[in-house]
Motif scaffolding. Sequence first.
Motif, PDB file in Angstrom:
ATOM      1  N   GLY A  22       0.806  -1.217   0.000  1.00 33.35           N
ATOM      2  CA  GLY A  22       0.000   0.000   0.000  1.00 33.35           C
ATOM      3  C   GLY A  22       0.831   1.256   0.000  1.00 33.35           C
ATOM      4  N   ALA A  23       2.125   1.126  -0.243  1.00 26.51           N
ATOM      5  CA  ALA A  23       3.029   2.263  -0.079  1.00 26.51           C
ATOM      6  C   ALA A  23       2.771   3.389  -1.065  1.00 26.51           C
ATOM      7  CB  ALA A  23       4.478   1.790  -0.218  1.00 26.51           C
ATOM      8  N   LYS A  24       2.188   3.077  -2.219  1.00 23.29           N
ATOM      9  CA  LYS A  24       2.007   4.111  -3.232  1.00 23.29           C
ATOM     10  C   LYS A  24       0.774   4.971  -2.987  1.00 23.29           C
ATOM     11  CE  LYS A  24       4.437   1.715  -6.995  1.00 23.29           C
ATOM     12  NZ  LYS A  24       4.353   1.203  -8.362  1.00 23.29           N
ATOM     13  N   GLU A  25      -0.052   4.584  -2.033  1.00 17.09           N
ATOM     14  CA  GLU A  25      -1.252   5.368  -1.748  1.00 17.09           C
ATOM     15  C   GLU A  25      -0.853   6.685  -1.097  1.00 17.09           C
ATOM     16  OE1 GLU A  25      -4.088   3.228   0.495  1.00 17.09           O
ATOM     17  OE2 GLU A  25      -4.203   1.556  -0.898  1.00 17.09           O
ATOM     18  N   THR A  26      -1.471   7.762  -1.531  1.00 17.59           N
ATOM     19  CA  THR A  26      -1.168   9.058  -0.952  1.00 17.59           C
ATOM     20  C   THR A  26      -1.981   9.265   0.305  1.00 17.59           C
ATOM     21  OG1 THR A  26      -2.886  10.058  -2.322  1.00 17.59           O
ATOM     22  CG2 THR A  26      -0.646  10.062  -3.197  1.00 17.59           C
ATOM     23  N   ALA A  27      -1.461  10.116   1.208  1.00 16.38           N
ATOM     24  CA  ALA A  27      -2.179  10.396   2.450  1.00 16.38           C
ATOM     25  C   ALA A  27      -3.471  11.128   2.133  1.00 16.38           C
ATOM     26  CB  ALA A  27      -1.297  11.248   3.366  1.00 16.38           C
ATOM     27  N   PRO A  28      -4.558  10.823   2.856  1.00 13.35           N
ATOM     28  CA  PRO A  28      -5.825  11.501   2.606  1.00 13.35           C
ATOM     29  C   PRO A  28      -5.738  12.978   2.954  1.00 13.35           C
ATOM     30  CG  PRO A  28      -5.934  10.178   4.609  1.00 13.35           C
ATOM     31  CD  PRO A  28      -4.657   9.836   3.929  1.00 13.35           C
ATOM     32  N   ALA A  29      -6.501  13.769   2.256  1.00  8.28           N
ATOM     33  CA  ALA A  29      -6.489  15.202   2.496  1.00  8.28           C
ATOM     34  C   ALA A  29      -7.119  15.511   3.845  1.00  8.28           C
ATOM     35  CB  ALA A  29      -7.283  15.917   1.392  1.00  8.28           C
ATOM     36  N   ALA A  30      -6.823  16.701   4.382  1.00  9.38           N
ATOM     37  CA  ALA A  30      -7.401  17.118   5.645  1.00  9.38           C
ATOM     38  C   ALA A  30      -8.919  17.066   5.553  1.00  9.38           C
ATOM     39  CB  ALA A  30      -6.935  18.530   5.986  1.00  9.38           C
ATOM     40  N   THR A  31      -9.531  16.588   6.620  1.00  8.30           N
ATOM     41  CA  THR A  31     -10.982  16.420   6.567  1.00  8.30           C
ATOM     42  C   THR A  31     -11.603  16.610   7.926  1.00  8.30           C
ATOM     43  OG1 THR A  31     -12.780  14.900   6.038  1.00  8.30           O
ATOM     44  CG2 THR A  31     -10.791  13.913   6.940  1.00  8.30           C
ATOM     45  N   THR A  32     -12.829  17.042   7.950  1.00 11.10           N
ATOM     46  CA  THR A  32     -13.600  17.096   9.173  1.00 11.10           C
ATOM     47  C   THR A  32     -14.848  16.228   9.027  1.00 11.10           C
ATOM     48  OG1 THR A  32     -14.775  19.068   8.386  1.00 11.10           O
ATOM     49  CG2 THR A  32     -12.832  19.427   9.746  1.00 11.10           C
ATOM     50  N   ALA A  33     -14.897  15.484   7.948  1.00 14.36           N
ATOM     51  CA  ALA A  33     -16.054  14.616   7.718  1.00 14.36           C
ATOM     52  C   ALA A  33     -15.906  13.327   8.488  1.00 14.36           C
ATOM     53  CB  ALA A  33     -16.177  14.316   6.222  1.00 14.36           C
ATOM     54  N   ALA A  34     -17.026  12.738   8.849  1.00 11.18           N
ATOM     55  CA  ALA A  34     -17.015  11.467   9.570  1.00 11.18           C
ATOM     56  C   ALA A  34     -16.602  10.351   8.638  1.00 11.18           C
ATOM     57  CB  ALA A  34     -18.404  11.191  10.140  1.00 11.18           C
ATOM     58  N   ALA A  35     -15.656   9.553   9.082  1.00 12.69           N
ATOM     59  CA  ALA A  35     -15.210   8.421   8.272  1.00 12.69           C
ATOM     60  C   ALA A  35     -16.150   7.250   8.454  1.00 12.69           C
ATOM     61  CB  ALA A  35     -13.803   8.024   8.708  1.00 12.69           C
ATOM     62  N   GLU A  36     -16.237   6.411   7.440  1.00 13.43           N
ATOM     63  CA  GLU A  36     -17.044   5.210   7.558  1.00 13.43           C
ATOM     64  C   GLU A  36     -16.377   4.253   8.537  1.00 13.43           C
ATOM     65  OE1 GLU A  36     -17.944   3.322   3.925  1.00 13.43           O
ATOM     66  OE2 GLU A  36     -18.749   5.102   2.966  1.00 13.43           O
ATOM     67  N   THR A  37     -17.168   3.683   9.432  1.00 12.49           N
ATOM     68  CA  THR A  37     -16.639   2.740  10.401  1.00 12.49           C
ATOM     69  C   THR A  37     -16.616   1.356   9.789  1.00 12.49           C
ATOM     70  OG1 THR A  37     -17.472   4.042  12.242  1.00 12.49           O
ATOM     71  CG2 THR A  37     -16.994   1.744  12.680  1.00 12.49           C
ATOM     72  N   THR A  38     -15.442   0.752   9.759  1.00 14.68           N
ATOM     73  CA  THR A  38     -15.310  -0.567   9.127  1.00 14.68           C
ATOM     74  C   THR A  38     -15.233  -1.678  10.156  1.00 14.68           C
ATOM     75  OG1 THR A  38     -12.894  -0.351   9.098  1.00 14.68           O
ATOM     76  CG2 THR A  38     -14.093   0.409   7.161  1.00 14.68           C
ATOM     77  N   THR A  39     -15.316  -1.321  11.447  1.00 13.17           N
ATOM     78  CA  THR A  39     -15.275  -2.338  12.491  1.00 13.17           C
ATOM     79  C   THR A  39     -16.665  -2.564  13.069  1.00 13.17           C
ATOM     80  OG1 THR A  39     -14.936  -0.762  14.257  1.00 13.17           O
ATOM     81  CG2 THR A  39     -12.986  -1.572  13.146  1.00 13.17           C
ATOM     82  N   ALA A  40     -16.806  -3.677  13.772  1.00 16.88           N
ATOM     83  CA  ALA A  40     -18.057  -3.927  14.480  1.00 16.88           C
ATOM     84  C   ALA A  40     -18.185  -2.925  15.619  1.00 16.88           C
ATOM     85  CB  ALA A  40     -18.055  -5.351  15.024  1.00 16.88           C
ATOM     86  N   SER A  41     -19.414  -2.604  16.007  1.00 15.92           N
ATOM     87  CA  SER A  41     -19.633  -1.664  17.092  1.00 15.92           C
ATOM     88  C   SER A  41     -19.260  -2.308  18.423  1.00 15.92           C
ATOM     89  CB  SER A  41     -21.104  -1.244  17.137  1.00 15.92           C
ATOM     90  OG  SER A  41     -21.910  -2.343  17.552  1.00 15.92           O
ATOM     91  N   ALA A  42     -19.084  -1.464  19.456  1.00 11.51           N
ATOM     92  CA  ALA A  42     -18.744  -1.982  20.781  1.00 11.51           C
ATOM     93  C   ALA A  42     -19.836  -2.909  21.298  1.00 11.51           C
ATOM     94  CB  ALA A  42     -18.526  -0.813  21.740  1.00 11.51           C
ATOM     95  N   GLU A  43     -21.100  -2.576  21.006  1.00  8.26           N
ATOM     96  CA  GLU A  43     -22.217  -3.411  21.457  1.00  8.26           C
ATOM     97  C   GLU A  43     -22.177  -4.780  20.784  1.00  8.26           C
ATOM     98  OE1 GLU A  43     -22.497  -0.312  20.352  1.00  8.26           O
ATOM     99  OE2 GLU A  43     -22.896   0.712  22.262  1.00  8.26           O
ATOM    100  N   GLU A  44     -21.871  -4.778  19.491  1.00  9.57           N
ATOM    101  CA  GLU A  44     -21.783  -6.052  18.760  1.00  9.57           C
ATOM    102  C   GLU A  44     -20.636  -6.900  19.276  1.00  9.57           C
ATOM    103  OE1 GLU A  44     -23.408  -4.868  14.304  1.00  9.57           O
ATOM    104  OE2 GLU A  44     -21.392  -4.300  14.892  1.00  9.57           O
ATOM    105  N   VAL A  45     -19.520  -6.251  19.586  1.00 15.84           N
ATOM    106  CA  VAL A  45     -18.357  -6.972  20.089  1.00 15.84           C
ATOM    107  C   VAL A  45     -18.669  -7.597  21.442  1.00 15.84           C
ATOM    108  CG1 VAL A  45     -16.016  -6.666  20.984  1.00 15.84           C
ATOM    109  CG2 VAL A  45     -16.649  -5.681  18.788  1.00 15.84           C
ATOM    110  N   LYS A  46     -19.378  -6.869  22.308  1.00 20.81           N
ATOM    111  CA  LYS A  46     -19.723  -7.395  23.630  1.00 20.81           C
ATOM    112  C   LYS A  46     -20.630  -8.616  23.509  1.00 20.81           C
ATOM    113  CE  LYS A  46     -21.808  -6.133  28.058  1.00 20.81           C
ATOM    114  NZ  LYS A  46     -22.466  -5.073  28.850  1.00 20.81           N
ATOM    115  N   ALA A  47     -21.636  -8.524  22.646  1.00 23.67           N
ATOM    116  CA  ALA A  47     -22.548  -9.662  22.449  1.00 23.67           C
ATOM    117  C   ALA A  47     -21.792 -10.855  21.876  1.00 23.67           C
ATOM    118  CB  ALA A  47     -23.686  -9.247  21.520  1.00 23.67           C
ATOM    119  N   SER A  48     -20.860 -10.574  20.963  1.00 23.28           N
ATOM    120  CA  SER A  48     -20.071 -11.635  20.363  1.00 23.28           C
ATOM    121  C   SER A  48     -19.221 -12.335  21.410  1.00 23.28           C
ATOM    122  CB  SER A  48     -19.174 -11.062  19.264  1.00 23.28           C
ATOM    123  OG  SER A  48     -18.244 -12.009  18.808  1.00 23.28           O
ATOM    124  N   LYS A  49     -18.639 -11.566  22.329  1.00 17.45           N
ATOM    125  CA  LYS A  49     -17.811 -12.139  23.375  1.00 17.45           C
ATOM    126  C   LYS A  49     -18.607 -13.113  24.233  1.00 17.45           C
ATOM    127  CE  LYS A  49     -15.409 -11.036  27.661  1.00 17.45           C
ATOM    128  NZ  LYS A  49     -15.007  -9.975  28.616  1.00 17.45           N
TER     129      LYS A  49
END
Length: 550
Positions: A22-49
């Motif tokens: 992934g070294a050729k990817e450029t750094a993302p520009a400055a942003t104040t927008a919310a990024a998409e969450t790609t992980t499970a939520s804390a609630e989902e993780v707790k139930a999974s545990k």
Amino acid sequence: MKKKLVSLALVSAMALSVTACGAKETAPAATTAAAETTTASAEEVKASKEAKVEAATAVSPDNDIVIALQADATHLDPHKSSNGISNQITNEMYECLLAFDENTNVVPMLAKEWSVSEDGKDYTFILNEGITFHDGEPFNAEAVKAVYDRGVADESLTLKRTISAWEGVTVDSEYQVTIHLKEPNNTFINKITQFRIVSPKAMAMENASDYLAKNSAGTGPFKLAERVDGGYTKMVPNENYWREGSTVDSLTFMVVPEDAARIAMLQTGEADIITPVPVTDVSLIENDPSIIIDVAPATTYRYVTLNTEWALEDGRKPFADKRVRQACNWAFDSEAYAKVVFNGYAKAPTSIFSDSIYYYAEQAPYTADVEKAKALMKEAGFEDGFDVEIVVDNTTIEQKGATFVQQQLSQIGINVILLPNESTANAEKTSAPLEETTVQMWYVNWSSGSYEADGSMRSILHGEKFPPNGYNTAFWNNAEFNQLLDDALKMSDTTKIAEAYAKAQAIAWEECPWIFLGNDNTLNAFKTYVTGLQYKPGGTMVFRTIGLEQ
């Protein structure tokens, strides 16, 4: 054990390969927008545990437990090191008179009971009997005094800060000791949980720290077996431990800075526990039936110190001007930081330490306002910005966070240059005194092991705590703030204590000696066959009764 240690090279190579792709990817520009969450939520993780614990049938292939850590201890002498990773490792070998349980209650450890004088200046401890150090020396009141004497004799030790408010130590009898304070101090009982007891025989050696770097001399459940700086720290159970101990054959902390490598090691069984879990990769293991993820609110507070004494080539000191410091905070989007850097497993700050610390007082947040930040920069005479260097540990998550800071400050003309390095090298660099320091900004985090307000402010903001006496690398010195902290220690009225600490927080929040970044959660992951894992407040793991289903 050999199988697990040898294969680290292969896993590290895999991580490097992933990074290189992934070294050729450029750094993302400055942003104040919310990024998409790609992980499970804390609630989902707790139930999974909970579901995985119920369904667990896996067994360990051996009786050696391996924990993959993000960084290494700075030193294994518990009186020399003080950062979180060092404490995590040395806590398995060294114990204190008192300790915290998982609910932040102070409970007996090497001392079985204690009392305090009417004037609040003398604390008497009755010690447990029949305990020996790893080197065979007996634990008693003389050992407690010997630790104090070491701190008095050697000002280079971090132990010196722990005992700075003490007047002295009296050995009342073989198993009774009294600690005398210079003044009443309502945080003493919390802070005595950081006073680690070491064998007097080991401390008396000519090069005690060198000895303790390769040998353990505590009373803890594990003894040091092997140590490779930057590689791993291997321990074996203390066969003479005075309480219920672990059933494993060995406990090894491995240094694995690359996030992908830690994940891979857990997936393949090369590691039994990893910490921290990379927040961007939770989804990679969340659905693995052999892995449990623990999410806990942390006391960890992230910030960037702004050296108020640092000067540009033209002699101007940008961070000496409060308007510049405030501009940095108005330019910084802490909500986006929590989402982009920690995938939502964090929250924006509302004071100068975590809201889980006693005497926390909420402040009005610095919500992102770039135009306001630019106006402050212009008013302060820095409309064109400036170049500045930021010291950062070379781990994945730390560099990601520092890069986000870099992007945010670029919006107001501040060009931040990252200086990534090993945590041990950074620890040495940031301990230099004012007249020698090269630190301009430091991307860092702090978590008070004593879980109270003074421990969350004094060492990193008090005017008497410039390096090497503390970690105030902002070199910020506010007389009113200092006095509030000093006065609060002597108070007994909790309402007045709360008022003093609230005022102190308000002053620092308005003065901005730091860029206030946020509080992240603690994420650990382990195989379902791991048993007996305990926690301290904030998600710090305790391995005293650790075991493996076989």
